[in-house]
Design an enzyme around this catalytic site. Structure first.
Site, PDB file in Angstrom:
ATOM      1  N   SER A 105       0.830  -1.198   0.000  1.00 30.30           N
ATOM      2  CA  SER A 105       0.000   0.000   0.000  1.00 30.30           C
ATOM      3  C   SER A 105       0.864   1.246   0.000  1.00 30.30           C
ATOM      4  O   SER A 105       1.916   1.287   0.638  1.00 30.30           O
ATOM      5  CB  SER A 105      -0.908   0.006   1.236  1.00 30.30           C
ATOM      6  OG  SER A 105      -1.558   1.252   1.383  1.00 30.30           O
ATOM      7  N   VAL A 152      -5.519  -3.169  -1.463  1.00 32.53           N
ATOM      8  CA  VAL A 152      -6.391  -4.337  -1.442  1.00 32.53           C
ATOM      9  C   VAL A 152      -7.725  -3.922  -0.836  1.00 32.53           C
ATOM     10  O   VAL A 152      -7.794  -3.475   0.309  1.00 32.53           O
ATOM     11  CB  VAL A 152      -5.761  -5.489  -0.643  1.00 32.53           C
ATOM     12  CG1 VAL A 152      -6.728  -6.667  -0.548  1.00 32.53           C
ATOM     13  CG2 VAL A 152      -4.450  -5.928  -1.287  1.00 32.53           C
ATOM     14  N   LYS A 173      24.485  -5.235  18.985  1.00 30.54           N
ATOM     15  CA  LYS A 173      23.766  -5.396  20.245  1.00 30.54           C
ATOM     16  C   LYS A 173      24.248  -6.686  20.910  1.00 30.54           C
ATOM     17  O   LYS A 173      24.138  -7.763  20.329  1.00 30.54           O
ATOM     18  CB  LYS A 173      22.260  -5.474  20.010  1.00 30.54           C
ATOM     19  CG  LYS A 173      21.460  -5.734  21.288  1.00 30.54           C
ATOM     20  CD  LYS A 173      19.993  -5.977  20.984  1.00 30.54           C
ATOM     21  CE  LYS A 173      19.241  -6.399  22.237  1.00 30.54           C
ATOM     22  NZ  LYS A 173      17.835  -6.749  21.974  1.00 30.54           N
ATOM     23  N   PRO A 189      22.591 -10.362  29.014  1.00 33.58           N
ATOM     24  CA  PRO A 189      23.475 -10.496  27.853  1.00 33.58           C
ATOM     25  C   PRO A 189      23.068 -11.672  26.977  1.00 33.58           C
ATOM     26  O   PRO A 189      22.330 -12.564  27.396  1.00 33.58           O
ATOM     27  CB  PRO A 189      24.843 -10.747  28.493  1.00 33.58           C
ATOM     28  CG  PRO A 189      24.523 -11.433  29.787  1.00 33.58           C
ATOM     29  CD  PRO A 189      23.180 -10.913  30.236  1.00 33.58           C
ATOM     30  N   ILE A 210      11.197  -9.334  15.097  1.00 31.60           N
ATOM     31  CA  ILE A 210      11.716  -9.915  13.863  1.00 31.60           C
ATOM     32  C   ILE A 210      11.911 -11.418  14.017  1.00 31.60           C
ATOM     33  O   ILE A 210      11.664 -12.197  13.088  1.00 31.60           O
ATOM     34  CB  ILE A 210      13.029  -9.222  13.452  1.00 31.60           C
ATOM     35  CG1 ILE A 210      12.752  -7.752  13.102  1.00 31.60           C
ATOM     36  CG2 ILE A 210      13.673  -9.922  12.268  1.00 31.60           C
ATOM     37  CD1 ILE A 210      13.990  -6.970  12.732  1.00 31.60           C
ATOM     38  N   ALA A 228      15.482  -3.312  17.648  1.00 31.71           N
ATOM     39  CA  ALA A 228      16.546  -4.177  18.142  1.00 31.71           C
ATOM     40  C   ALA A 228      16.210  -5.615  17.788  1.00 31.71           C
ATOM     41  O   ALA A 228      15.050  -5.976  17.592  1.00 31.71           O
ATOM     42  CB  ALA A 228      16.713  -4.026  19.648  1.00 31.71           C
TER      43      ALA A 228
END
Length: 566
Positions: free
Chosen positions: A59, A205, A98, A116, A379, A70
């Site tokens: 779009s 759409v 990172k 960590p 992600i 991150a």
């Protein structure tokens, strides 16, 4: 007994599997609705792994959400598996490294702890180091002021402002990730996907045509011909254009457990680590290799240092604070100018779809589920869904690539399990906090626990074991120690009694711990600062230099090799 590999299951599995084909006449066609990180990563991955024709319908009206993002180490695996040069990735996405998250004011005001990547030191006889360290502290062989994360290589790098590698060389730490500019990341992923042969179509759409079995037969596009495919992937974010509006897949709300439902985001120019660790004799140039997460009055904030600016945000509960007050609180924390700083309010929908795959439509990213970005799993959840999707698809042939052969149930069960793991781990951060200083913290720490989390915590304090899923756990044992220990939740001793009482005396443990710290410090002294590495990566592009081969990482074992008691 050599220390084990610095392994963390918060990674993506190798891009291998389905029989791909480069045959341009193959009929099977995947249409992805929506661009951004989820859409373009899905396009590149599916084109590479299943070999169908792939089209992204994007779009022109939907604005991007993030200002900084991150990741966890799964992103490194994806880059390697796609054959992407790491230096080029860093340059194109405005990335920095990172190595950890620093949590400020979470357990209580003025308290600080580290989460960590990777493990601490090395296991002993297959048992996590935390048990031997705790025994050494109890018996006075190690200072009571020491912390479990004192023996983390990544935390040591963060404390000294170090990069995890030298220019042109592979990382000295096996587990690392990136901070990314979300807009630049989406553009980079778009280039990767289109280089793989993905088609791009700008269109709105407006609906879909269903066949007699309830599958999508074609998409209605505003002012354009209908678009047909064999599989439709919904990456339209919270709008959920296909999976909700067309396929009517239900949403399970988790806002009664994770009570934050909004975020305010902004950018700071340049890099500014105003809370840099004191006492370091090395110049960090205000570019820390870690995310800062700070407990706030009605939620928590993030600071993500990028190459050109710092992405900041405040995730909060609208029941406990209004948008403008939240904005002012964030601006005060990061030292921004309240008159000139532009910000954006992002509503959040907390929960997931138990059926993210219905018929020939599968939802990935925000249209599938969302939990707050406390551990940077956004992600990763896209990557994990792509892994599961490929495993649950048939061979990419015209005769088999249709919904009758799609294993929807297996995919939905696996992704429900993954989202549940992430929910429980994030919720754990709140319920172990000792903060009760604002109404938000009173409410956030006293929510009713899911049975899965309640069982995990009970077993942890009684036996010392971490209850992990048998298949591909999202978080490792050490990840739980990192969060629970600083809050005063200690593992029971049953799981490590033989180790603690027989296999290794406390003074031998103390010598081991000292050796780990000494070796970490030696490595830090040999590495450049984080800012020096990032500057070098950008300078090498300007000079036309290519980086050395980074595809093979050095064995972390060799960095800590020492004579351990057997």
């Amino acid at each position: 007994m050599p220390p084990s590999t610095d392994f963390n299951p918060m990674t993506s599995r190798p891009l291998a599997g389905q029989n791909a084909s480069n045959d341009p006449d193959r009929r099977c066609h995947v249409v992805i609705v929506g661009g951004g990180t989820a859409g373009w990563m899905s396009a590149a991955t599916l084109k590479r792994r299943i070999g169908c024709r792939v089209t992204v319908v994007e779009s022109a009206r939907l604005p991007p959400i993030g200002v900084g993002e991150a990741t966890i180490p799964a992103m490194v695996d994806w880059i390697e598996n796609m054959g992407i040069d790491e230096d080029e990735f860093v340059r194109r996405t405005g990335a920095t490294y990172k190595l950890a998250i620093r949590f400020d004011d979470w357990v209580e005001p003025t308290h600080r702890y580290w989460h960590p990547f990777g493990i601490c030191g090395c296991p002993i006889d297959g048992v996590d180091l935390i048990h031997a360290w705790r025994r050494a502290v109890r018996e006075g062989a190690v200072s009571a002021d020491s912390r479990y994360t004192d023996y983390s290589f990544q935390r040591e790098l963060c404390q000294h402002g170090c990069a995890p590698r030298r220019p042109g060389s592979p990382s000295m730490a096996r587990n690392y990730a990136f901070h990314l500019d979300a807009g630049k990341l989406a553009e980079f992923l778009k280039d990767v996907a289109m280089n793989e042969g993905v088609r791009h179509q700008i269109a709105e759409v407006t609906g879909a045509e269903l066949d007699e079995n309830g599958n999508i037969d074609s998409l209605h596009l505003e002012g354009q011909p209908a678009l047909e495919a064999d599989l439709y992937v919904d990456c339209t974010g919270f709008a959920s254009v296909l999976i909700e509006r067309v396929m009517r897949s239900s949403w399970v709300d988790w806002s009664d457990q994770l009570i934050c439902d909004r975020a305010v985001t902004l950018r700071l120019p340049g890099q500014d680590d105003t809370n840099a660790t004191a006492g370091s004799d090395r110049e960090t140039r205000r570019l820390p290799p870690y995310t800062i997460s700070t407990g706030m009055n009605a939620g928590w904030s993030w600071q993500i240092p990028l190459a050109e600016n710092t992405g900041c945000g405040y995730v909060y509960s609208s029941r406990h604070i209004d948008d403008e007050t939240a904005r002012r609180e964030l601006i005060s924390l990061v030292g921004a100018d309240p008159q000139t700083t532009q910000s954006k309010i992002v509503p959040m929908r907390i929960g997931m779809r138990p059926r993210s795959w219905v018929g020939n439509c599968v939802a990935l990213g925000l249209s599938s589920g969302f939990v707050e970005p406390l551990e940077s799993t956004g992600i990763f959840l896209v990557q994990r869904a792509l892994d599961e999707l490929v495993e649950c698809l048939p061979e990419a042939t015209p005769s088999t690539f249709h919904s009758a052969f799609f294993d929807h149930e297996l995919f939905n069960a696996r992704m429900t399990d993954v989202y549940t793991q992430v929910r429980d781990f994030l919720l754990m951060h709140y319920v172990v906090s000792r903060r009760r200083d604002t109404p938000f913290w009173v409410n956030a720490t006293s929510v009713e626990l899911p049975e899965s989390l309640s069982m995990l915590l009970d077993e942890y304090v009684t036996s010392g074991r971490v209850r992990l899923p048998e298949r591909d756990p999202t978080f490792a044992e050490a990840n739980h120690h990192f969060i629970l220990g600083p809050a005063g939740i200690h593992p029971g001793t049953a799981a490590s009694r033989q180790l603690a009482d027989v296999a290794m005396p406390a003074d031998a443990v103390a010598n081991l711990l000292h050796g780990i710290q000494s070796r970490h410090l030696d490595i830090c002294e040999s590495l450049p600062t984080h800012s020096v590495l990032i500057d070098s990566i950008h300078s090498s592009a300007s000079a036309g230099n290519s980086s050395d081969d980074q595809s093979v990482r050095p064995p972390y074992d060799s960095l800590l090799a020492m004579n351990l008691p057997s």
